[in-house]
Motif scaffolding. Structure first.
Motif, PDB file in Angstrom:
ATOM      1  N   ARG A 185       0.828  -1.195   0.000  1.00 49.63           N
ATOM      2  CA  ARG A 185       0.000   0.000   0.000  1.00 49.63           C
ATOM      3  C   ARG A 185       0.868   1.251   0.000  1.00 49.63           C
ATOM      4  O   ARG A 185       2.000   1.243   0.487  1.00 49.63           O
ATOM      5  CB  ARG A 185      -0.968   0.017   1.182  1.00 49.63           C
ATOM      6  CG  ARG A 185      -0.354  -0.299   2.524  1.00 49.63           C
ATOM      7  CD  ARG A 185      -1.453  -0.501   3.568  1.00 49.63           C
ATOM      8  NE  ARG A 185      -0.897  -0.840   4.880  1.00 49.63           N
ATOM      9  CZ  ARG A 185      -0.633  -2.075   5.272  1.00 49.63           C
ATOM     10  NH1 ARG A 185      -0.868  -3.093   4.465  1.00 49.63           N
ATOM     11  NH2 ARG A 185      -0.138  -2.293   6.477  1.00 49.63           N
ATOM     12  N   LYS A 186       0.301   2.314  -0.535  1.00 52.39           N
ATOM     13  CA  LYS A 186       1.037   3.565  -0.657  1.00 52.39           C
ATOM     14  C   LYS A 186       0.765   4.457   0.560  1.00 52.39           C
ATOM     15  O   LYS A 186      -0.336   4.463   1.117  1.00 52.39           O
ATOM     16  CB  LYS A 186       0.626   4.293  -1.934  1.00 52.39           C
ATOM     17  CG  LYS A 186       0.988   3.538  -3.215  1.00 52.39           C
ATOM     18  CD  LYS A 186       0.534   4.321  -4.444  1.00 52.39           C
ATOM     19  CE  LYS A 186       0.890   3.568  -5.726  1.00 52.39           C
ATOM     20  NZ  LYS A 186       0.445   4.297  -6.935  1.00 52.39           N
ATOM     21  N   HIS A 187       1.773   5.224   0.938  1.00 48.64           N
ATOM     22  CA  HIS A 187       1.641   6.209   2.002  1.00 48.64           C
ATOM     23  C   HIS A 187       2.141   7.546   1.465  1.00 48.64           C
ATOM     24  O   HIS A 187       3.174   7.600   0.783  1.00 48.64           O
ATOM     25  CB  HIS A 187       2.454   5.805   3.231  1.00 48.64           C
ATOM     26  CG  HIS A 187       2.142   4.428   3.740  1.00 48.64           C
ATOM     27  ND1 HIS A 187       2.808   3.303   3.306  1.00 48.64           N
ATOM     28  CD2 HIS A 187       1.217   3.992   4.634  1.00 48.64           C
ATOM     29  CE1 HIS A 187       2.323   2.235   3.915  1.00 48.64           C
ATOM     30  NE2 HIS A 187       1.361   2.621   4.725  1.00 48.64           N
ATOM     31  N   SER A 188       1.408   8.605   1.747  1.00 54.82           N
ATOM     32  CA  SER A 188       1.821   9.922   1.268  1.00 54.82           C
ATOM     33  C   SER A 188       1.214  11.000   2.159  1.00 54.82           C
ATOM     34  O   SER A 188       0.223  10.762   2.866  1.00 54.82           O
ATOM     35  CB  SER A 188       1.368  10.131  -0.183  1.00 54.82           C
ATOM     36  OG  SER A 188      -0.044  10.161  -0.262  1.00 54.82           O
ATOM     37  N   LEU A 191      -2.422  11.766   1.212  1.00 55.66           N
ATOM     38  CA  LEU A 191      -3.333  10.744   1.720  1.00 55.66           C
ATOM     39  C   LEU A 191      -3.520  10.908   3.234  1.00 55.66           C
ATOM     40  O   LEU A 191      -4.625  10.731   3.750  1.00 55.66           O
ATOM     41  CB  LEU A 191      -2.792   9.353   1.398  1.00 55.66           C
ATOM     42  CG  LEU A 191      -3.798   8.194   1.439  1.00 55.66           C
ATOM     43  CD1 LEU A 191      -4.903   8.405   0.434  1.00 55.66           C
ATOM     44  CD2 LEU A 191      -3.091   6.865   1.159  1.00 55.66           C
ATOM     45  N   MET A 192      -2.445  11.252   3.933  1.00 56.84           N
ATOM     46  CA  MET A 192      -2.529  11.497   5.369  1.00 56.84           C
ATOM     47  C   MET A 192      -3.438  12.699   5.656  1.00 56.84           C
ATOM     48  O   MET A 192      -4.284  12.661   6.556  1.00 56.84           O
ATOM     49  CB  MET A 192      -1.129  11.741   5.936  1.00 56.84           C
ATOM     50  CG  MET A 192      -1.088  12.091   7.417  1.00 56.84           C
ATOM     51  SD  MET A 192      -1.661  10.756   8.490  1.00 56.84           S
ATOM     52  CE  MET A 192      -0.268   9.621   8.353  1.00 56.84           C
ATOM     53  N   TYR A 193      -3.267  13.768   4.888  1.00 62.17           N
ATOM     54  CA  TYR A 193      -4.093  14.966   5.040  1.00 62.17           C
ATOM     55  C   TYR A 193      -5.565  14.633   4.790  1.00 62.17           C
ATOM     56  O   TYR A 193      -6.444  15.059   5.537  1.00 62.17           O
ATOM     57  CB  TYR A 193      -3.631  16.049   4.068  1.00 62.17           C
ATOM     58  CG  TYR A 193      -4.549  17.244   3.992  1.00 62.17           C
ATOM     59  CD1 TYR A 193      -4.524  18.243   4.963  1.00 62.17           C
ATOM     60  CD2 TYR A 193      -5.470  17.368   2.942  1.00 62.17           C
ATOM     61  CE1 TYR A 193      -5.387  19.335   4.895  1.00 62.17           C
ATOM     62  CE2 TYR A 193      -6.325  18.455   2.865  1.00 62.17           C
ATOM     63  CZ  TYR A 193      -6.280  19.439   3.842  1.00 62.17           C
ATOM     64  OH  TYR A 193      -7.138  20.515   3.778  1.00 62.17           O
ATOM     65  N   GLU A 194      -5.802  13.868   3.730  1.00 63.32           N
ATOM     66  CA  GLU A 194      -7.174  13.475   3.403  1.00 63.32           C
ATOM     67  C   GLU A 194      -7.782  12.639   4.530  1.00 63.32           C
ATOM     68  O   GLU A 194      -8.950  12.806   4.882  1.00 63.32           O
ATOM     69  CB  GLU A 194      -7.180  12.674   2.094  1.00 63.32           C
ATOM     70  CG  GLU A 194      -8.555  12.398   1.536  1.00 63.32           C
ATOM     71  CD  GLU A 194      -8.502  11.633   0.224  1.00 63.32           C
ATOM     72  OE1 GLU A 194      -9.555  11.077  -0.161  1.00 63.32           O
ATOM     73  OE2 GLU A 194      -7.425  11.579  -0.404  1.00 63.32           O
ATOM     74  N   GLY A 195      -6.971  11.746   5.098  1.00 65.85           N
ATOM     75  CA  GLY A 195      -7.448  10.917   6.195  1.00 65.85           C
ATOM     76  C   GLY A 195      -7.769  11.720   7.433  1.00 65.85           C
ATOM     77  O   GLY A 195      -8.800  11.515   8.085  1.00 65.85           O
ATOM     78  N   ILE A 196      -6.884  12.658   7.791  1.00 67.34           N
ATOM     79  CA  ILE A 196      -7.114  13.508   8.966  1.00 67.34           C
ATOM     80  C   ILE A 196      -8.366  14.351   8.784  1.00 67.34           C
ATOM     81  O   ILE A 196      -9.186  14.484   9.692  1.00 67.34           O
ATOM     82  CB  ILE A 196      -5.881  14.404   9.224  1.00 67.34           C
ATOM     83  CG1 ILE A 196      -4.687  13.549   9.648  1.00 67.34           C
ATOM     84  CG2 ILE A 196      -6.189  15.451  10.287  1.00 67.34           C
ATOM     85  CD1 ILE A 196      -3.374  14.320   9.724  1.00 67.34           C
ATOM     86  N   LYS A 259      -7.120   5.605   5.537  1.00 68.34           N
ATOM     87  CA  LYS A 259      -6.222   6.336   4.632  1.00 68.34           C
ATOM     88  C   LYS A 259      -4.886   6.646   5.299  1.00 68.34           C
ATOM     89  O   LYS A 259      -3.841   6.637   4.661  1.00 68.34           O
ATOM     90  CB  LYS A 259      -6.897   7.630   4.173  1.00 68.34           C
ATOM     91  CG  LYS A 259      -8.042   7.410   3.189  1.00 68.34           C
ATOM     92  CD  LYS A 259      -8.631   8.709   2.709  1.00 68.34           C
ATOM     93  CE  LYS A 259      -9.812   8.466   1.763  1.00 68.34           C
ATOM     94  NZ  LYS A 259      -9.427   7.750   0.544  1.00 68.34           N
ATOM     95  N   MET A 260      -4.928   6.926   6.600  1.00 64.78           N
ATOM     96  CA  MET A 260      -3.670   7.222   7.309  1.00 64.78           C
ATOM     97  C   MET A 260      -2.740   6.012   7.326  1.00 64.78           C
ATOM     98  O   MET A 260      -1.516   6.156   7.419  1.00 64.78           O
ATOM     99  CB  MET A 260      -3.973   7.671   8.737  1.00 64.78           C
ATOM    100  CG  MET A 260      -4.739   8.981   8.833  1.00 64.78           C
ATOM    101  SD  MET A 260      -4.988   9.474  10.552  1.00 64.78           S
ATOM    102  CE  MET A 260      -6.585  10.290  10.446  1.00 64.78           C
ATOM    103  N   PHE A 261      -3.324   4.803   7.235  1.00 66.25           N
ATOM    104  CA  PHE A 261      -2.516   3.585   7.223  1.00 66.25           C
ATOM    105  C   PHE A 261      -2.380   2.994   5.816  1.00 66.25           C
ATOM    106  O   PHE A 261      -1.886   1.877   5.656  1.00 66.25           O
ATOM    107  CB  PHE A 261      -3.121   2.544   8.156  1.00 66.25           C
ATOM    108  CG  PHE A 261      -3.069   2.929   9.606  1.00 66.25           C
ATOM    109  CD1 PHE A 261      -1.877   2.889  10.313  1.00 66.25           C
ATOM    110  CD2 PHE A 261      -4.213   3.348  10.265  1.00 66.25           C
ATOM    111  CE1 PHE A 261      -1.820   3.254  11.652  1.00 66.25           C
ATOM    112  CE2 PHE A 261      -4.172   3.714  11.605  1.00 66.25           C
ATOM    113  CZ  PHE A 261      -2.971   3.672  12.299  1.00 66.25           C
ATOM    114  N   GLY A 262      -2.854   3.739   4.804  1.00 65.25           N
ATOM    115  CA  GLY A 262      -2.681   3.303   3.422  1.00 65.25           C
ATOM    116  C   GLY A 262      -3.808   2.469   2.858  1.00 65.25           C
ATOM    117  O   GLY A 262      -3.698   1.944   1.745  1.00 65.25           O
ATOM    118  N   PHE A 263      -4.909   2.337   3.599  1.00 63.27           N
ATOM    119  CA  PHE A 263      -6.062   1.567   3.109  1.00 63.27           C
ATOM    120  C   PHE A 263      -7.133   2.517   2.563  1.00 63.27           C
ATOM    121  O   PHE A 263      -7.404   3.561   3.159  1.00 63.27           O
ATOM    122  CB  PHE A 263      -6.671   0.730   4.231  1.00 63.27           C
ATOM    123  CG  PHE A 263      -5.801  -0.412   4.679  1.00 63.27           C
ATOM    124  CD1 PHE A 263      -5.844  -1.631   4.025  1.00 63.27           C
ATOM    125  CD2 PHE A 263      -4.941  -0.271   5.764  1.00 63.27           C
ATOM    126  CE1 PHE A 263      -5.045  -2.693   4.433  1.00 63.27           C
ATOM    127  CE2 PHE A 263      -4.140  -1.327   6.184  1.00 63.27           C
ATOM    128  CZ  PHE A 263      -4.188  -2.533   5.517  1.00 63.27           C
TER     129      PHE A 263
END
Length: 475
Positions: A185-188, A191-196, A259-263
């Protein structure tokens, strides 16, 4: 443990997230997430973790056997699948429906004046069992259908079932949708911002909107005998918003955490209250559950491929199952069949509303009436509330009762609930943001300021209340 608690926000989650990004390899990340998820699940009631682990081991072995059996052993493959389904549903049925069955057997035998009653079993419902049972069933069925490869790593399979963001109250995640992300899985930062962002939105929806309106509903329905026409409508309208914002808030937070963990979990709601028919409502409400029943019950039963009468029977079965899935109560069954009835009426064109406005009014009315069965405990009480709602006998006592609950916070919460239940804010924001201009940059900055503000407000509400369980925890 719940997302809306200080323990989760300021202890569990920071430790899990920090550890996750420190760990170098995906295999170790998965192991860390699995251990964290088991701690999360065991936090409130440790004994139930053995049930989930037992299901994981059983389904891991049986899926492996199904995969090993080739096309020359079609009957044995089918028998193994049926055996797996019976075990999974048997465990779910025992914990969730055994006392409901005993109650109805006792009532039935009493009609014939038969002596002796079956004693109830002292048993507690494992939290989230309906969700993780359906998830693991989707995995085994898809292995049987050869739509996914069997998972040979039991750690990865256990992570799929127990992953804490969606473990307790969904959305129901199909294995086929996260199969690749379990191994890679990808981490970025985006994606972290979107998850938060998504987590904060859900946090606010739960703490301010759902809890505020839920207090009204709980207070009015605490004593059914005092419910009148106005208070009945007030309570159920608040509940209509409470259950949507409570459940969609959990889904938002789960999707954000994922999303914070790449899912990337699929959406579970798509503005259901703007639907123009009950068919459309079920394409927008609890999407993961309706999709599950469509793929694993409705279509295997024949769907709409075997004539109109068979289609109606299949719809009846699906909505009976939808009702009973939500709880061991005739009210839940009535709620499911009530929606199923209107699905059939729309398919037969007996109800065929072309005007969008009238369609939305009709759909909301059906949904609101259905929520009475869903919320009020006991069929007699539910029918009594409906009678009072529609007898339009407004009294001074009833008016005063309603006025006691109206204040600025309630009015603001309900107004926000109505507005956010439509795509108006989202569409407006996207139109302005997508314009490459100074105004679009200001809107993006303003959005972040608002998110920060509502997060602080949500924390203040969380601190003020001792416990904030989600409605769907009990399912």
């Amino acid at each position: 443990m719940v997302f809306t608690s200080a323990v989760f926000l300021f202890m569990f989650f920071p430790v899990v997230l920090g550890g996750y990004y420190i760990i170098p390899t995906i295999k170790l990340k998965n192991l860390w997430l699995l251990i964290s998820s088991l701690v999360f699940y065991a936090w409130g009631e440790p004994r139930f973790i053995t049930i989930m682990l037992l299901e994981i081991v059983i389904n891991y072995i049986l899926a492996f056997i199904i995969n090993k059996l080739d096309n020359k052993n079609i009957m044995l493959r089918k028998i193994t699948l049926i055996f797996t389904v019976v075990i999974d549903l048997g465990i779910l049925g025992f914990y969730k429906y055994i006392n409901f069955a005993i109650s109805n057997i006792n009532k039935f035998t009493s009609l014939f004046i038969l002596e002796g009653k079956i004693n109830y079993i002292d048993i507690m419902l494992p939290i989230g069992i309906s969700f993780f049972t359906f998830q693991i069933l989707s995995y085994v069925i898809d292995v049987y259908r050869k739509e996914v490869k069997v998972q040979k790593n039991i750690i990865n399979l256990a992570l799929y079932v127990a992953l804490f963001p969606q473990l307790i109250a969904g959305p129901i995640v199909r294995y086929i949708d996260v199969e690749k992300e379990i191994s890679y899985r990808k981490h970025s930062l985006p994606l972290m911002y979107e998850g938060i962002t998504r987590f904060i939105v859900g946090f606010f929806k739960k703490m301010f909107i759902a809890n505020t309106l839920g207090f009204i509903t709980d207070s009015i329905f605490k004593d059914i005998s005092t419910v009148g026409t106005l208070s009945g409508w007030m309570a159920i309208l608040c509940y209509m918003m409470q259950i949507f914002y409570d459940f969609s808030a959990y889904s938002d937070m789960a999707i954000g955490l994922g999303k914070m963990f790449g899912f990337n979990f699929k959406e579970n709601f798509n503005y259901p209250y703007i639907s123009k028919s009950i068919q459309e409502f079920w394409r927008r409400w609890h999407i993961s559950l309706s999709t599950w029943f469509k793929d694993y019950l409705y279509i295997p039963l024949g769907g709409n491929r075997k004539g109109k009468y068979r289609t109606y029977i299949n719809l009846f079965i699906v909505f009976f199952a939808t009702g009973i899935w939500h709880g061991a109560s005739w009210c839940f069954i009535a709620w499911g069949l009530f929606h199923g009835l209107f699905m059939i009426l729309e398919r037969t064109k007996i109800i065929n509303i072309k005007n969008p406005f009238i369609g939305r009014v009709y759909t909301l009315l059906v949904v609101i009436v259905g929520w009475v069965f869903f919320r009020v405990e006991g069929m007699h009480n539910a029918l009594d509330v409906l009678k009072k709602m529609f007898d339009f006998n407004v009294t001074d006592i009833d008016i005063n009762n309603c006025m006691n609950y109206i204040n600025g916070q309630v009015i603001l919460a309900f107004i926000l609930a109505v507005i956010i239940s439509t795509p108006f804010i989202k569409n407006t924001y996207l139109k302005i943001r997508d314009k490459n201009s100074y105004l679009s940059n200001c809107v993006v900055i303003f959005k972040d300021i608002v998110l920060f503000a509502v997060f602080i407000i949500s924390i203040s509400y969380m601190v003020a209340s001792s416990y904030n369980p989600f409605i769907y925890f009990r399912f």
